[in-house]
Scaffold this active site. Sequence first.
Site, PDB file in Angstrom:
ATOM      1  N   GLU A   1       2.725  -1.598  -7.288  1.00 33.53           N
ATOM      2  CA  GLU A   1       3.497  -2.026  -6.108  1.00 33.53           C
ATOM      3  C   GLU A   1       2.698  -2.954  -5.194  1.00 33.53           C
ATOM      4  OE1 GLU A   1       4.766   1.806  -4.740  1.00 33.53           O
ATOM      5  OE2 GLU A   1       6.124   2.031  -6.437  1.00 33.53           O
TER       6      GLU A   1
ATOM      7  N   ASP B   1      12.080  -2.342  -8.059  1.00 31.32           N
ATOM      8  CA  ASP B   1      11.233  -1.403  -7.316  1.00 31.32           C
ATOM      9  C   ASP B   1      11.938  -0.050  -7.421  1.00 31.32           C
ATOM     10  OD1 ASP B   1       9.904   0.154  -5.477  1.00 31.32           O
ATOM     11  OD2 ASP B   1      10.386  -1.092  -3.733  1.00 31.32           O
TER      12      ASP B   1
END
Length: 588
Positions: free
Chosen positions: A147, A8
């Site tokens: 995401e 991430d």
Amino acid sequence: MKIIVGIDLGTTNSEISCLRTEGRPEVIPVEGETIMPSCVGIDHEGRLMVGRTAKNQMVANPEQTILSIKRRMGEKITLPLGDKAFSPEEISSFILGKLKSAAETYLGQKVEKAVITVPAYFDDAQRQATREAGILAGLDVVRIINEPTAAALAYEAGREEKQRILIYDLGGGTFDASLVEMENGIVEVRSSHGDTHLGGDDFDRLLSDHVALPFKKKYGIDLKSDLKAANRLWVAVEKAKRTLSDRPFATIREEFIVGDRHLDVEISREEYEEMIRPLLRKTMIAVHSCLKDAMFLPKAIDKIILVGGSTRTPLVARMLEDDMGIEPHHEINPDLIVAMGAAIQGAAMSGAKTKAILVDITPYTFGTRAIGEYQGRMTSDVYVPVIKRNSALPVGKEELFYTNYDNQQDILVEIFQGDEPLASENIFIGNFWIKGLSKAKAGNLILLNLELDVNGILKVTAKEKATGLARTVTMDTANKGTGTNLEEKRSNIESFLREDDDVEADGDDEGGGERDDGDVVLDKQGLINRAKSLRKRAEGMIPGVNEEDAAELTDLLEKNRRAIAGHDWGTVGRLNESLSDMLFYLED
Ligand code: AMP
């Protein structure tokens, strides 16, 4: 099998995760921490620093530190660092490189492949720049995923049935709401809305203004115009903001912030929530736009998942629940969920079997008894939840209470487990007295802190805020079970209702008088008595009214009987009113 890591690459922080055995992804620590600030800098000798060290030097050396590079991805620009200039991809590659080498040290093997996440709204240029950053860091970027997709995978991987999930992602600098549909492991982002300039940084700004303004008034010094003081202030308010997620007060104390002046301010959660409420309202508008785009009504949503550090602010979940009618999920750490989801995707691509993440959570809510309003009446039996069910363990929460009358020196702290609105309807866990409070006016502040560890051991501390006088008691919640007490109570009430019917048949209308164990029973007793007298009136009237009205009355009476048996007192109250209205109309 070669490991494919999940990354991430965030605006404020970045995380890396991998899945080695079937089941739960591991978050790989970087310099001992699971979260690495997305921060790049140069020290005084021109050496590159990435992550925590770069962030730490920011206060002393802000000109040589780069933050939030993700905002510039896809732009054809360069930013100066030391005596060189770098593109956003290059700066991001330093971040990815540090994550990669931490993973290699941790796993003891080369890491060559990665799944990297990007916001759903990222365009082609931004996605391409992210891929290039990976390549520059020596990574083969096998997939770029959104995401929200990664977050949904963390909760839902391996599930077959169709799920509609709202992902509410509030990070440091950006907000995103996405609607994701998932079926048979296939995830599709149906709509996405957001604000690329709304996040925790804005909350920090509001808090700094709130603190800096009185300081300026008092000393004539603008903390924000002094770079070092401004940075110290920023670090301090950010810390206070986190404290306010778990506690009702936070203190900001910075000695010698400018010359010989100190900063010493206390902020309450209430004040803070009022500051940020308008910004959170904007996020709710985006949520509704997102639903509208996907042509969904709020009730079509199966699950709400919270992502991003700022969703730890309790007001976020409260607003979402009020608005959507579903309690959002926060079992998986909102800072790590995206990286973990990316690791699940990576594992699936390397041929491993994947499952949704399992986390240790508390299946029960824990709270206390207080005086408050219930169904329009004051009672001393209101239940105030402190630790909510489904919180990841260990968990600690603090709430504020007030003394009830002047010179109140003793308080009985009672702890319950459950979700019923009245304390006596929940399972009693334990109690203790805190004695010797100072003689103060009613409203003396008492802090109640609950800490629940992974073994179900609950540590309860009650503290008088003004003096610090405190008492801590440890309670074992593990064997309190699954509501046997509650069941006992239910059957008690049901048998009480049966007895009550018998008494009524004998012509005594007072039933249940000796069963007074506080406001709760009295409150219920009022509703039951009213239901009984309405029933008598209705039954007397049924033979003389038309068929339709008779059917409606019978239906209302039956529903009310069932509501009483299910001790659904809200419904009993409403049905009493409907019956009363109808009788009034029929008697007229
Ligand atoms: P992210 O971009 O998801 O890493 O989120 C970072 C943001 O979350 C920053 O603004 C942090 O200050 C904020 N944050 C982290 N922990 C908390 C917390 N416990 N309460 C409120 N905000 C937090």
